[in-house]
Enzyme design. Structure first.
Site, PDB file in Angstrom:
ATOM      1  N   ASP A  38       0.837  -1.193   0.000  1.00  0.00           N
ATOM      2  CA  ASP A  38       0.000   0.000   0.000  1.00  0.00           C
ATOM      3  C   ASP A  38       0.877   1.249   0.000  1.00  0.00           C
ATOM      4  O   ASP A  38       1.750   1.395   0.872  1.00  0.00           O
ATOM      5  CB  ASP A  38      -0.887  -0.026   1.249  1.00  0.00           C
ATOM      6  CG  ASP A  38      -2.147   0.803   1.115  1.00  0.00           C
ATOM      7  OD1 ASP A  38      -2.113   1.815   0.402  1.00  0.00           O
ATOM      8  OD2 ASP A  38      -3.162   0.438   1.725  1.00  0.00           O
ATOM      9  N   ASP A  39       0.664   2.129  -0.981  1.00  0.00           N
ATOM     10  CA  ASP A  39       1.365   3.420  -1.024  1.00  0.00           C
ATOM     11  C   ASP A  39       2.884   3.250  -1.010  1.00  0.00           C
ATOM     12  O   ASP A  39       3.598   3.975  -0.303  1.00  0.00           O
ATOM     13  CB  ASP A  39       0.943   4.307   0.151  1.00  0.00           C
ATOM     14  CG  ASP A  39      -0.544   4.599   0.161  1.00  0.00           C
ATOM     15  OD1 ASP A  39      -1.220   4.311  -0.843  1.00  0.00           O
ATOM     16  OD2 ASP A  39      -1.044   5.113   1.184  1.00  0.00           O
ATOM     17  N   CYS A  70      -5.729   3.768  -3.743  1.00  0.00           N
ATOM     18  CA  CYS A  70      -5.799   2.369  -3.326  1.00  0.00           C
ATOM     19  C   CYS A  70      -6.996   1.633  -3.888  1.00  0.00           C
ATOM     20  O   CYS A  70      -6.873   0.583  -4.533  1.00  0.00           O
ATOM     21  CB  CYS A  70      -5.851   2.283  -1.801  1.00  0.00           C
ATOM     22  SG  CYS A  70      -4.611   3.243  -0.929  1.00  0.00           S
ATOM     23  N   ARG A 109      -7.146  -1.520  -6.640  1.00  0.00           N
ATOM     24  CA  ARG A 109      -7.573  -2.840  -6.171  1.00  0.00           C
ATOM     25  C   ARG A 109      -8.762  -3.343  -6.978  1.00  0.00           C
ATOM     26  O   ARG A 109      -8.887  -4.546  -7.239  1.00  0.00           O
ATOM     27  CB  ARG A 109      -7.876  -2.768  -4.671  1.00  0.00           C
ATOM     28  CG  ARG A 109      -6.612  -2.594  -3.847  1.00  0.00           C
ATOM     29  CD  ARG A 109      -6.881  -2.004  -2.458  1.00  0.00           C
ATOM     30  NE  ARG A 109      -5.645  -1.480  -1.919  1.00  0.00           N
ATOM     31  CZ  ARG A 109      -4.782  -2.185  -1.181  1.00  0.00           C
ATOM     32  NH1 ARG A 109      -5.042  -3.440  -0.886  1.00  0.00           N
ATOM     33  NH2 ARG A 109      -3.673  -1.631  -0.742  1.00  0.00           N
ATOM     34  N   LYS A 127      -6.356  -5.855   3.317  1.00  0.00           N
ATOM     35  CA  LYS A 127      -7.198  -4.700   2.998  1.00  0.00           C
ATOM     36  C   LYS A 127      -8.116  -4.991   1.815  1.00  0.00           C
ATOM     37  O   LYS A 127      -7.679  -5.481   0.783  1.00  0.00           O
ATOM     38  CB  LYS A 127      -6.289  -3.501   2.702  1.00  0.00           C
ATOM     39  CG  LYS A 127      -7.018  -2.218   2.306  1.00  0.00           C
ATOM     40  CD  LYS A 127      -6.028  -1.076   2.223  1.00  0.00           C
ATOM     41  CE  LYS A 127      -6.622   0.152   1.563  1.00  0.00           C
ATOM     42  NZ  LYS A 127      -5.685   1.291   1.551  1.00  0.00           N
ATOM     43  N   HIS A 187     -11.396  -2.574   0.879  1.00  0.00           N
ATOM     44  CA  HIS A 187     -11.620  -1.195   0.405  1.00  0.00           C
ATOM     45  C   HIS A 187     -12.475  -1.138  -0.855  1.00  0.00           C
ATOM     46  O   HIS A 187     -12.371  -0.204  -1.641  1.00  0.00           O
ATOM     47  CB  HIS A 187     -10.272  -0.504   0.164  1.00  0.00           C
ATOM     48  CG  HIS A 187     -10.342   0.997   0.273  1.00  0.00           C
ATOM     49  ND1 HIS A 187      -9.300   1.815  -0.076  1.00  0.00           N
ATOM     50  CD2 HIS A 187     -11.328   1.824   0.702  1.00  0.00           C
ATOM     51  CE1 HIS A 187      -9.631   3.081   0.120  1.00  0.00           C
ATOM     52  NE2 HIS A 187     -10.856   3.107   0.591  1.00  0.00           N
ATOM     53  N   HIS A 221       0.789   2.226   4.090  1.00  0.00           N
ATOM     54  CA  HIS A 221      -0.204   3.277   4.296  1.00  0.00           C
ATOM     55  C   HIS A 221       0.002   3.887   5.683  1.00  0.00           C
ATOM     56  O   HIS A 221       0.405   3.198   6.611  1.00  0.00           O
ATOM     57  CB  HIS A 221      -1.604   2.676   4.184  1.00  0.00           C
ATOM     58  CG  HIS A 221      -2.696   3.683   3.990  1.00  0.00           C
ATOM     59  ND1 HIS A 221      -3.120   4.528   4.993  1.00  0.00           N
ATOM     60  CD2 HIS A 221      -3.462   3.969   2.916  1.00  0.00           C
ATOM     61  CE1 HIS A 221      -4.099   5.285   4.536  1.00  0.00           C
ATOM     62  NE2 HIS A 221      -4.332   4.977   3.279  1.00  0.00           N
ATOM     63  N   ASP A 252      -0.047  -0.476  -4.959  1.00  0.00           N
ATOM     64  CA  ASP A 252      -1.314   0.004  -5.508  1.00  0.00           C
ATOM     65  C   ASP A 252      -1.233   1.424  -6.050  1.00  0.00           C
ATOM     66  O   ASP A 252      -2.112   1.853  -6.800  1.00  0.00           O
ATOM     67  CB  ASP A 252      -2.437  -0.126  -4.480  1.00  0.00           C
ATOM     68  CG  ASP A 252      -2.178   0.665  -3.200  1.00  0.00           C
ATOM     69  OD1 ASP A 252      -1.125   1.325  -3.081  1.00  0.00           O
ATOM     70  OD2 ASP A 252      -3.046   0.622  -2.301  1.00  0.00           O
ATOM     71  N   ASN A 253      -0.223   2.180  -5.683  1.00  0.00           N
ATOM     72  CA  ASN A 253      -0.011   3.536  -6.219  1.00  0.00           C
ATOM     73  C   ASN A 253       1.315   4.044  -5.682  1.00  0.00           C
ATOM     74  O   ASN A 253       2.000   3.346  -4.927  1.00  0.00           O
ATOM     75  CB  ASN A 253      -1.152   4.493  -5.838  1.00  0.00           C
ATOM     76  CG  ASN A 253      -1.582   4.441  -4.393  1.00  0.00           C
ATOM     77  OD1 ASN A 253      -2.679   3.981  -4.087  1.00  0.00           O
ATOM     78  ND2 ASN A 253      -0.714   4.880  -3.487  1.00  0.00           N
ATOM     79  N   LYS A 297       0.887   9.979  -5.095  1.00  0.00           N
ATOM     80  CA  LYS A 297      -0.401   9.289  -5.001  1.00  0.00           C
ATOM     81  C   LYS A 297      -1.533  10.304  -5.172  1.00  0.00           C
ATOM     82  O   LYS A 297      -1.487  11.406  -4.640  1.00  0.00           O
ATOM     83  CB  LYS A 297      -0.509   8.614  -3.640  1.00  0.00           C
ATOM     84  CG  LYS A 297      -1.881   8.074  -3.284  1.00  0.00           C
ATOM     85  CD  LYS A 297      -1.874   7.531  -1.881  1.00  0.00           C
ATOM     86  CE  LYS A 297      -3.249   7.027  -1.471  1.00  0.00           C
ATOM     87  NZ  LYS A 297      -3.233   6.448  -0.113  1.00  0.00           N
TER      88      LYS A 297
END
Length: 649
Positions: A121-122, A159, A163, A221, A223, A311, A417-418, A477
């Site tokens: 994540d991130d 995110c 996803r 996660k 989301h 994250h 994811d980014n 992001k």
């Protein structure tokens, strides 16, 4: 830390807690991976059942030791390793999608691999050593030596959008994830594509693979929908332990803020987070338990391991924090230079590439005070420690697959994811109740520099370090700039003799589902549960991998348009056109870049190439009309986003 700096840091925390968590929905063949020894998991992993969560070992040892990770799994587990797989079945054109695996359709033959998708994540493009970085991540370093290393892989800028693409293969404006619930504006509300959850016009890859004979597991996660009908268990995952929202703390799961309650689902039940369990340990242990539960029944599995790391809020066990002390004292300017040099030496990026300009608002490192340097370097240490803890747990899962004889028969992907998030936002549009809750929450924390990274702290690493993570790219992001959407992507094919290979060809998150289905010999249906579903947006990589020619995956004549949060972009071969609105520090004008030699997007060629620019704008307009794109009402949101700081998501 000085009194003045302490006050500044507390103010930053108050301002950042809601944008990431609220405003934007938490906007080596045959060798062992380097791995610390931990307590035996044994039967606990093998006996994982629906309600048993968080029973596995904490595993908080340092990630740079070596040795076995699971201890002995016992003779029973070893005896369950299959030597062949039976004939399995593909889906029919219409799959009813019960939660039980009930294959129907045409018989296919041959062994089908397991598939494991690991998502960070991130996490920025340049953080890992294989991408020129310096994070202590021995397991991912070793994994890279057996993988295709993609340098030109693109996702969506937040995110949830990425996803949705990873799991459906459908454009976000068709799947229902055209925006996020907490930034849905009145002009978008109720419109198709802006449901803010996966709608009934898509089928997830888990649904399709489950119905074609795969076990399907999710740990981490989600989301992609908070209501029960949209939980992972009801979207194809046979076993799931899921953070339903966009983010929470690394230890206690949720923020104690009434206006933003984070929830967790274990299959069909809401459950409390196992208090004090570190999230990366929890997710890795749980997916191991899921795999162990059914291992030996001759069915392949699709596993989705979705970490919260990195994250915000960042944090890690003490041993990882101590392992990173002093490693970032050189500051963000020097580190960006080092990473770019490493990237060129590794052949990852063009020799003509330069660093994007330092983001507005980020001071040159040598202009910081001593106290500021100390505070900022500690933030990056915590970020690196969080990533190191994730790496340890990735190694734990990979080592388990080796122990049960499934590693070589598993297609494994690691991706982010980014890009890195700047996190520290100067102005927010907070409702009074949220602001009041946030202030009360902050009073419970120890926000001193000495306590950064511990369970009762709240740490973000800010735009200076986020720009390091995204070296050499522009932006963060939340934007469709390369810094927001070009991410690390490593793919190990299901064979035991692969070595590292750099892939510079363009690929996107849309290409994953077609690739997974191709490997699984599963058919993408025209309808699902009685609903006509949207066509796949991407292409399978498998035929091109077999030809050793991924250059033809997306031809130089193919246009690939994107939109998110009012930012518009189009790719065609080496060309990229982008229109950044003023709310993101842009000028609402289209700009054109040759990203093969100018990945930092600094040399606008729109005036030199007017015909090409017009062609790409026309392609975008057609896409926007066909996809019913509705840009957000920024006036309703009540805030702007300066160029140096992007949204959280």
């Amino acid at each position: 830390m000085s009194e003045k700096r302490q006050g500044h840091y507390d103010r930053k925390i108050l301002l950042v807690i809601i944008p990431a968590a609220l405003l934007l929905s938490s906007f080596v063949t045959g060798s062992q991976f380097i791995q610390p020894s931990i307590a035996q998991i044994g039967q606990q992993a093998k006996e994982r059942v629906g309600g048993a969560v968080g029973q596995l070992t904490d595993g908080n040892q340092k990630g740079n030791q070596s040795g076995g990770v699971l201890g002995q799994l016992g003779d029973q587990a070893k005896s369950l390793i299959p030597t062949t797989r039976p004939q399995l079945l593909t889906t029919a054109n219409d799959t009813q999608g019960s939660n039980q695996a009930s294959p129907s359709g045409n018989i296919v033959t041959g062994e089908r691999p397991n598939i494991l998708l690991i998502v960070a994540d991130d996490f920025g493009w340049s953080d890992l050593k294989p991408y020129g970085g310096d994070i202590i991540a021995p397991n991912l370093d070793a994994f890279a030596n057996q993988s295709l290393l993609f340098t030109n892989f693109h996702v969506m800028p937040v995110c949830s959008a990425t996803r949705s693409v990873f799991l459906t293969g459908v454009d976000v404006h068709k799947s229902g994830m055209g925006t996020m619930d907490l930034i849905l504006t009145p002009n978008q509300k109720g419109k198709p594509g802006y449901e803010t959850y996966l709608n009934d016009r898509v089928a997830t890859v888990a649904e399709i693979l489950r119905d074609s004979g795969y076990h399907t597991y999710l740990s981490g996660k989600w989301h992609l929908g908070h209501d029960q009908q949209n939980w992972p268990y009801n979207r194809g995952f046979e076993e799931s332990f899921a953070l339903l929202h966009g983010g929470g703390t690394m230890w206690n799961g949720t923020f104690p803020i009434d206006a933003y309650k984070v929830t967790w689902a274990n299959n069909s039940q809401l459950v409390p987070y196992p208090n004090g369990k570190y999230s990366s340990d929890l997710y890795a242990d749980d997916i191991i338990g899921m795999i162990a539960k059914n291992h030996g029944d001759n069915k392949p599995f699709f596993g989705y391991l979705a970490f919260q790391a990195n994250h915000f809020p960042l944090g890690a066990p003490a041993n990882y924090l101590s392992a990173n002390e002093g490693r970032y004292d050189m500051g963000w300017d020097k580190l960006r230079e080092q990473r770019l040099d490493n990237q060129k030496n590794l052949g990852l990026i063009a020799e003509s590439a330069e660093l994007s300009p330092r983001a507005t608002g980020v001071k040159p490192w040598d202009q910081l005070t001593v106290a500021e340097m100390s505070n900022e370097s500690k933030k990056m240490e915590v970020y690196a420690a969080t990533a190191q803890a994730m790496d340890y747990n990735i190694g734990k899962v990979l080592d388990y697959l080796k122990k049960i004889g499934e590693y070589n028969n598993t297609l494994i992907i690691f991706a982010s994811d980014n890009g890195g998030e700047p996190a520290e936002v100067e102005e927010l549009n907070l409702t009074p109740d949220i602001r009041s809750d946030a202030q009360k929450y902050l009073l419970t924390l120890n926000t001193t520099e000495a306590n950064m990274g511990n369970w009762d702290s709240l740490v973000t690493y800010g735009p200076g370090w986020a720009q390091v993570s995204n070296t050499p790219f522009k932006g963060f992001k939340g934007q469709l700039t390369e810094g927001g959407i070009r991410v690390p992507f490593m793919m190990k094919l299901p064979s035991g003799n692969q070595t590292r290979e750099i892939v510079n060809d363009f690929a996107t998150g849309d290409d994953l589902v077609p690739t997974f289905l191709n490997y699984a010999n599963a058919t993408y249906p025209d309808t699902y549960k009685g609903n006509k579903i949207e066509p796949l947006a991407g292409k399978s990589m498998l035929p091109f991998l077999e030809q050793n020619n991924l250059a033809n995956l997306h031809s130089d004549n193919e246009t690939i348009p994107l939109e998110y949060l009012g930012v518009e972009a189009v790719y065609k071969g080496n060309w990229k056109a982008i229109n950044l609105p003023k709310e993101f520090g842009g000028d609402n004008q289209w700009h054109l870049y040759d990203i093969s030699i100018d990945p930092q997007e600094s040399n606008d060629l729109s005036k030199e190439q007017p015909a090409l620019t017009k062609e790409l704008i026309t392609a975008y307009d057609q896409y926007a009309n066909q996809s019913n794109i509705i840009p957000p009402d920024f006036a309703y949101l009540g805030f702007s986003v300066p160029d140096e700081i992007a949204f959280e998501g």
